[in-house]
Motif scaffolding. Structure first.
Motif, PDB file in Angstrom:
ATOM      1  N   MET A  72       0.845  -1.185   0.000  1.00 32.79           N
ATOM      2  CA  MET A  72       0.000   0.000   0.000  1.00 32.79           C
ATOM      3  C   MET A  72       0.890   1.248   0.000  1.00 32.79           C
ATOM      4  SD  MET A  72      -2.862  -1.071   2.808  1.00 32.79           S
ATOM      5  CE  MET A  72      -4.131   0.004   2.169  1.00 32.79           C
ATOM      6  N   SER A  73       1.250   1.727  -1.144  1.00 28.99           N
ATOM      7  CA  SER A  73       2.161   2.857  -1.226  1.00 28.99           C
ATOM      8  C   SER A  73       1.530   4.153  -0.733  1.00 28.99           C
ATOM      9  CB  SER A  73       2.658   3.026  -2.659  1.00 28.99           C
ATOM     10  OG  SER A  73       1.564   3.255  -3.513  1.00 28.99           O
ATOM     11  N   ASP A  74       0.193   4.272  -0.762  1.00 30.53           N
ATOM     12  CA  ASP A  74      -0.466   5.489  -0.323  1.00 30.53           C
ATOM     13  C   ASP A  74      -0.867   5.433   1.149  1.00 30.53           C
ATOM     14  OD1 ASP A  74      -2.404   3.561  -0.709  1.00 30.53           O
ATOM     15  OD2 ASP A  74      -3.837   4.913  -1.640  1.00 30.53           O
ATOM     16  N   LEU A  75      -0.396   4.440   1.864  1.00 33.60           N
ATOM     17  CA  LEU A  75      -0.688   4.277   3.273  1.00 33.60           C
ATOM     18  C   LEU A  75      -0.188   5.487   4.060  1.00 33.60           C
ATOM     19  CD1 LEU A  75      -1.540   2.198   5.575  1.00 33.60           C
ATOM     20  CD2 LEU A  75       0.890   1.674   5.683  1.00 33.60           C
ATOM     21  N   VAL A  76      -1.025   6.022   4.939  1.00 31.46           N
ATOM     22  CA  VAL A  76      -0.615   7.117   5.814  1.00 31.46           C
ATOM     23  C   VAL A  76      -0.057   6.502   7.086  1.00 31.46           C
ATOM     24  CG1 VAL A  76      -1.402   9.072   7.195  1.00 31.46           C
ATOM     25  CG2 VAL A  76      -2.263   8.760   4.865  1.00 31.46           C
ATOM     26  N   ALA A  77       1.251   6.640   7.272  1.00 34.22           N
ATOM     27  CA  ALA A  77       1.957   6.163   8.461  1.00 34.22           C
ATOM     28  C   ALA A  77       3.152   7.083   8.629  1.00 34.22           C
ATOM     29  CB  ALA A  77       2.395   4.711   8.289  1.00 34.22           C
ATOM     30  N   ARG A  78       2.994   8.110   9.471  1.00 34.43           N
ATOM     31  CA  ARG A  78       4.021   9.153   9.554  1.00 34.43           C
ATOM     32  C   ARG A  78       4.352   9.517  10.992  1.00 34.43           C
ATOM     33  NH1 ARG A  78       0.672  12.087   5.836  1.00 34.43           N
ATOM     34  NH2 ARG A  78       0.261  13.608   7.448  1.00 34.43           N
ATOM     35  N   ILE A  79       5.587   9.974  11.159  1.00 34.59           N
ATOM     36  CA  ILE A  79       6.030  10.660  12.361  1.00 34.59           C
ATOM     37  C   ILE A  79       6.081  12.130  11.964  1.00 34.59           C
ATOM     38  CG2 ILE A  79       7.878  10.935  14.054  1.00 34.59           C
ATOM     39  CD1 ILE A  79       6.597   8.131  14.108  1.00 34.59           C
ATOM     40  N   SER A  80       5.528  13.003  12.797  1.00 35.23           N
ATOM     41  CA  SER A  80       5.419  14.408  12.415  1.00 35.23           C
ATOM     42  C   SER A  80       5.803  15.327  13.564  1.00 35.23           C
ATOM     43  CB  SER A  80       3.980  14.713  11.990  1.00 35.23           C
ATOM     44  OG  SER A  80       3.827  16.083  11.706  1.00 35.23           O
ATOM     45  N   GLU A  81       6.454  16.416  13.228  1.00 34.40           N
ATOM     46  CA  GLU A  81       6.738  17.461  14.208  1.00 34.40           C
ATOM     47  C   GLU A  81       5.620  18.497  14.243  1.00 34.40           C
ATOM     48  OE1 GLU A  81      10.605  19.090  13.446  1.00 34.40           O
ATOM     49  OE2 GLU A  81      11.615  17.200  13.893  1.00 34.40           O
ATOM     50  N   GLN A  82       4.687  18.392  13.306  1.00 35.59           N
ATOM     51  CA  GLN A  82       3.587  19.353  13.208  1.00 35.59           C
ATOM     52  C   GLN A  82       2.344  18.820  13.912  1.00 35.59           C
ATOM     53  OE1 GLN A  82       4.247  22.344  11.878  1.00 35.59           O
ATOM     54  NE2 GLN A  82       6.313  21.491  11.668  1.00 35.59           N
ATOM     55  N   PRO A  83       1.455  19.712  14.356  1.00 38.05           N
ATOM     56  CA  PRO A  83       0.193  19.260  14.943  1.00 38.05           C
ATOM     57  C   PRO A  83      -0.543  18.316  13.995  1.00 38.05           C
ATOM     58  CG  PRO A  83       0.484  21.602  15.318  1.00 38.05           C
ATOM     59  CD  PRO A  83       1.585  21.172  14.365  1.00 38.05           C
ATOM     60  N   ALA A  87      11.845  10.315  18.824  1.00 38.30           N
ATOM     61  CA  ALA A  87      11.736   9.082  18.052  1.00 38.30           C
ATOM     62  C   ALA A  87      13.097   8.653  17.530  1.00 38.30           C
ATOM     63  CB  ALA A  87      10.782   9.288  16.878  1.00 38.30           C
ATOM     64  N   HIS A  88      13.285   7.363  17.484  1.00 33.93           N
ATOM     65  CA  HIS A  88      14.459   6.771  16.828  1.00 33.93           C
ATOM     66  C   HIS A  88      14.391   7.154  15.343  1.00 33.93           C
ATOM     67  CE1 HIS A  88      16.894   3.608  14.978  1.00 33.93           C
ATOM     68  NE2 HIS A  88      17.507   3.512  16.150  1.00 33.93           N
ATOM     69  N   PRO A  89      15.529   7.322  14.678  1.00 36.74           N
ATOM     70  CA  PRO A  89      15.498   7.680  13.248  1.00 36.74           C
ATOM     71  C   PRO A  89      14.697   6.701  12.375  1.00 36.74           C
ATOM     72  CG  PRO A  89      17.704   7.961  14.117  1.00 36.74           C
ATOM     73  CD  PRO A  89      16.895   7.310  15.210  1.00 36.74           C
ATOM     74  N   ASP A  90      14.577   5.453  12.786  1.00 40.84           N
ATOM     75  CA  ASP A  90      13.812   4.464  12.025  1.00 40.84           C
ATOM     76  C   ASP A  90      12.370   4.312  12.513  1.00 40.84           C
ATOM     77  OD1 ASP A  90      15.894   3.820  10.294  1.00 40.84           O
ATOM     78  OD2 ASP A  90      16.674   2.265  11.628  1.00 40.84           O
ATOM     79  N   ALA A  91      11.907   5.178  13.392  1.00 38.48           N
ATOM     80  CA  ALA A  91      10.571   5.037  13.969  1.00 38.48           C
ATOM     81  C   ALA A  91       9.468   5.011  12.910  1.00 38.48           C
ATOM     82  CB  ALA A  91      10.310   6.148  14.979  1.00 38.48           C
ATOM     83  N   GLU A  92       9.606   5.832  11.880  1.00 34.20           N
ATOM     84  CA  GLU A  92       8.556   5.853  10.852  1.00 34.20           C
ATOM     85  C   GLU A  92       8.477   4.524  10.112  1.00 34.20           C
ATOM     86  OE1 GLU A  92       7.272   9.594   8.926  1.00 34.20           O
ATOM     87  OE2 GLU A  92       8.027   8.607   7.113  1.00 34.20           O
ATOM     88  N   ARG A  93       9.614   3.880   9.914  1.00 33.18           N
ATOM     89  CA  ARG A  93       9.610   2.555   9.279  1.00 33.18           C
ATOM     90  C   ARG A  93       8.869   1.547  10.158  1.00 33.18           C
ATOM     91  NH1 ARG A  93      12.832  -1.772   9.858  1.00 33.18           N
ATOM     92  NH2 ARG A  93      14.433  -0.628  11.004  1.00 33.18           N
ATOM     93  N   PHE A  94       9.094   1.594  11.467  1.00 31.25           N
ATOM     94  CA  PHE A  94       8.387   0.704  12.396  1.00 31.25           C
ATOM     95  C   PHE A  94       6.890   0.998  12.390  1.00 31.25           C
ATOM     96  CE2 PHE A  94      12.646   0.124  14.024  1.00 31.25           C
ATOM     97  CZ  PHE A  94      12.652  -1.186  14.498  1.00 31.25           C
ATOM     98  N   LEU A  95       6.534   2.276  12.351  1.00 30.60           N
ATOM     99  CA  LEU A  95       5.127   2.661  12.309  1.00 30.60           C
ATOM    100  C   LEU A  95       4.468   2.137  11.042  1.00 30.60           C
ATOM    101  CD1 LEU A  95       2.753   4.234  13.537  1.00 30.60           C
ATOM    102  CD2 LEU A  95       3.627   6.268  12.354  1.00 30.60           C
ATOM    103  N   ARG A  96       5.150   2.291   9.921  1.00 29.99           N
ATOM    104  CA  ARG A  96       4.622   1.792   8.643  1.00 29.99           C
ATOM    105  C   ARG A  96       4.437   0.272   8.688  1.00 29.99           C
ATOM    106  NH1 ARG A  96       3.508   3.301   3.705  1.00 29.99           N
ATOM    107  NH2 ARG A  96       4.125   5.433   4.140  1.00 29.99           N
ATOM    108  N   THR A  97       5.397  -0.429   9.286  1.00 28.66           N
ATOM    109  CA  THR A  97       5.288  -1.888   9.408  1.00 28.66           C
ATOM    110  C   THR A  97       4.059  -2.266  10.230  1.00 28.66           C
ATOM    111  OG1 THR A  97       7.662  -2.211   9.147  1.00 28.66           O
ATOM    112  CG2 THR A  97       6.444  -3.976  10.261  1.00 28.66           C
TER     113      THR A  97
END
Length: 137
Positions: free
Chosen positions: A1-12, A53-63
């Motif tokens: 699912m390339s359009d999957l929303v799974a992000r780490i964000s500094e914004q609200p 967050a760890h630098p790879d946190a977004e990858r873990f979230l996506r998984t």
């Protein structure tokens, strides 16, 4: 699912963005979990939280999102915020859509638990008395 929303964000986080990422005409239920910063923990007054967050946190979230979606066959999305957050700010928004509510609730609960336990994000609680402590290290 390339359009999957799974992000780490500094914004609200805009909860409507996460909701829209999973909503669709085949789904009668959308469950959105919003985790907000509360003003207390363990009997102490909390003034703010700081997430790192760890630098790879977004990858873990996506998984986590990919695996819950694959297992359930349902669309899922999640955004976790990092940085300093005040009382009431959203730290995590996760959503799951399904044809019926029971499966949406169950999948969303599973997603949130997996994120909490598998994504390397740590929080520092700042207390009203000026003290602070790290949680999740």
């Amino acid at each position: 699912m390339s359009d999957l929303v799974a992000r780490i964000s500094e914004q609200p986080i805009d909860a409507a963005t996460v909701d829209a990422a999973v909503a669709g005409p085949a789904n009668g239920a959308v469950v959105v979990f919003t985790g907000a910063v509360r003003n207390h923990d363990g009997g102490q007054a909390v003034s703010a939280l700081e997430y790192q967050a760890h630098p790879d946190a977004e990858r873990f979230l996506r998984t986590c999102c990919d695996e819950v979606s694959t297992t359930t066959g349902l669309p899922v999305a999640a955004i976790h915020r990092v940085g300093r957050l005040g009382i009431g700010d959203l730290a995590l928004v996760a959503a799951v859509a399904a044809p019926h509510r029971a499966e949406a609730f169950a999948a969303c609960a599973e997603l949130v638990e997996r994120i909490k336990h598998e994504v390397p994000i740590w929080k520092r609680q700042h207390f009203a008395d000026g003290m602070s402590e790290w949680v999740g290290l």
